[in-house]
Every structure is written in structure tokens, then in C-alpha cells.
Design a protein around this motif. Structure first.
Motif, PDB file in Angstrom:
ATOM      1  N   ARG A 149       0.817  -1.215   0.000  1.00 21.53           N
ATOM      2  CA  ARG A 149       0.000   0.000   0.000  1.00 21.53           C
ATOM      3  C   ARG A 149       0.851   1.265   0.000  1.00 21.53           C
ATOM      4  N   CYS A 150       1.757   1.417   0.982  1.00 23.91           N
ATOM      5  CA  CYS A 150       2.497   2.675   1.120  1.00 23.91           C
ATOM      6  C   CYS A 150       3.952   2.581   0.675  1.00 23.91           C
ATOM      7  N   GLY A 151       4.455   1.357   0.440  1.00 29.17           N
ATOM      8  CA  GLY A 151       5.824   1.194  -0.039  1.00 29.17           C
ATOM      9  C   GLY A 151       6.877   1.139   1.055  1.00 29.17           C
ATOM     10  N   ALA A 152       6.470   1.114   2.321  1.00 32.06           N
ATOM     11  CA  ALA A 152       7.425   1.032   3.427  1.00 32.06           C
ATOM     12  C   ALA A 152       8.244  -0.250   3.298  1.00 32.06           C
ATOM     13  N   ILE A 153       9.525  -0.154   3.611  1.00 31.69           N
ATOM     14  CA  ILE A 153      10.431  -1.298   3.505  1.00 31.69           C
ATOM     15  C   ILE A 153      11.034  -1.575   4.867  1.00 31.69           C
ATOM     16  N   GLY A 154      11.128  -2.840   5.238  1.00 32.66           N
ATOM     17  CA  GLY A 154      11.732  -3.227   6.500  1.00 32.66           C
ATOM     18  C   GLY A 154      12.299  -4.625   6.415  1.00 32.66           C
ATOM     19  N   GLU A 155      13.127  -4.966   7.386  1.00 32.82           N
ATOM     20  CA  GLU A 155      13.702  -6.307   7.465  1.00 32.82           C
ATOM     21  C   GLU A 155      13.179  -6.998   8.716  1.00 32.82           C
ATOM     22  N   SER A 156      12.980  -8.297   8.603  1.00 36.35           N
ATOM     23  CA  SER A 156      12.465  -9.061   9.725  1.00 36.35           C
ATOM     24  C   SER A 156      12.837 -10.525   9.543  1.00 36.35           C
ATOM     25  N   ASP A 157      12.966 -11.238  10.670  1.00 39.79           N
ATOM     26  CA  ASP A 157      13.228 -12.678  10.632  1.00 39.79           C
ATOM     27  C   ASP A 157      11.951 -13.457  10.340  1.00 39.79           C
ATOM     28  N   ALA A 158      10.794 -12.868  10.668  1.00 38.42           N
ATOM     29  CA  ALA A 158       9.502 -13.502  10.431  1.00 38.42           C
ATOM     30  C   ALA A 158       8.637 -12.537   9.620  1.00 38.42           C
ATOM     31  N   HIS A 159       7.650 -13.061   8.931  1.00 34.70           N
ATOM     32  CA  HIS A 159       6.797 -12.237   8.088  1.00 34.70           C
ATOM     33  C   HIS A 159       5.981 -11.256   8.945  1.00 34.70           C
ATOM     34  N   PRO A 160       6.166  -9.935   8.712  1.00 35.14           N
ATOM     35  CA  PRO A 160       5.345  -8.959   9.420  1.00 35.14           C
ATOM     36  C   PRO A 160       3.976  -8.904   8.738  1.00 35.14           C
ATOM     37  N   ASN A 161       2.920  -9.260   9.427  1.00 35.65           N
ATOM     38  CA  ASN A 161       1.617  -9.428   8.795  1.00 35.65           C
ATOM     39  C   ASN A 161       1.075  -8.162   8.140  1.00 35.65           C
ATOM     40  N   THR A 162       1.003  -7.059   8.868  1.00 32.14           N
ATOM     41  CA  THR A 162       0.464  -5.837   8.295  1.00 32.14           C
ATOM     42  C   THR A 162       1.335  -4.643   8.658  1.00 32.14           C
ATOM     43  N   CYS A 163       1.266  -3.630   7.810  1.00 34.76           N
ATOM     44  CA  CYS A 163       2.006  -2.384   7.993  1.00 34.76           C
ATOM     45  C   CYS A 163       1.197  -1.456   8.900  1.00 34.76           C
ATOM     46  N   GLU A 164       1.836  -0.406   9.389  1.00 32.90           N
ATOM     47  CA  GLU A 164       1.132   0.587  10.199  1.00 32.90           C
ATOM     48  C   GLU A 164      -0.005   1.246   9.426  1.00 32.90           C
ATOM     49  N   CYS A 165       0.122   1.328   8.087  1.00 32.63           N
ATOM     50  CA  CYS A 165      -0.919   1.949   7.259  1.00 32.63           C
ATOM     51  C   CYS A 165      -2.084   0.997   7.012  1.00 32.63           C
TER      52      CYS A 165
END
Length: 51
Positions: A23-39
């Protein structure tokens, strides 16, 4: 045979993956799948094809 564009540890389950919000294009790194963004959008693993 390794190629110049190979990413070291790309398939290593111990390494973090890069995710992008559809939706907003935010990029991040994580060891597990982050389900939803803050947006409220869904994250997708940037290493996987959308096709």
C-alpha cells in the motif's frame, strides 16, 4: 557456480528478509513475516515474485 549478483545467505532461515508494504511502499527487514504495515497494507517478501 556462484554469480556476481548472488546474495550471501539469501536462503538462510537464520537471516532476515526484506519486506515491502504493497500500500504505502514502506520497507523493513524481519526474521519472520510482518503481517500488516502501520498503514494497514499487507507486506510482501521482496525476494519473491508477484507473478
Amino acid at each position: 557456480m556462484p554469480q556476481g549478483n548472488d546474495v550471501e545467505h539469501a536462503n538462510d532461515p537464520e537471516s532476515a528478509s526484506t519486506y515491502e508494504c504493497l500500500r504505502c511502499g514502506a520497507i523493513g527487514e524481519s526474521d519472520a513475516h510482518p503481517n500488516t504495515c502501520e498503514c494497514g497494507g499487507q507486506f510482501t517478501n521482496r525476494a519473491k515474485s508477484l507473478e
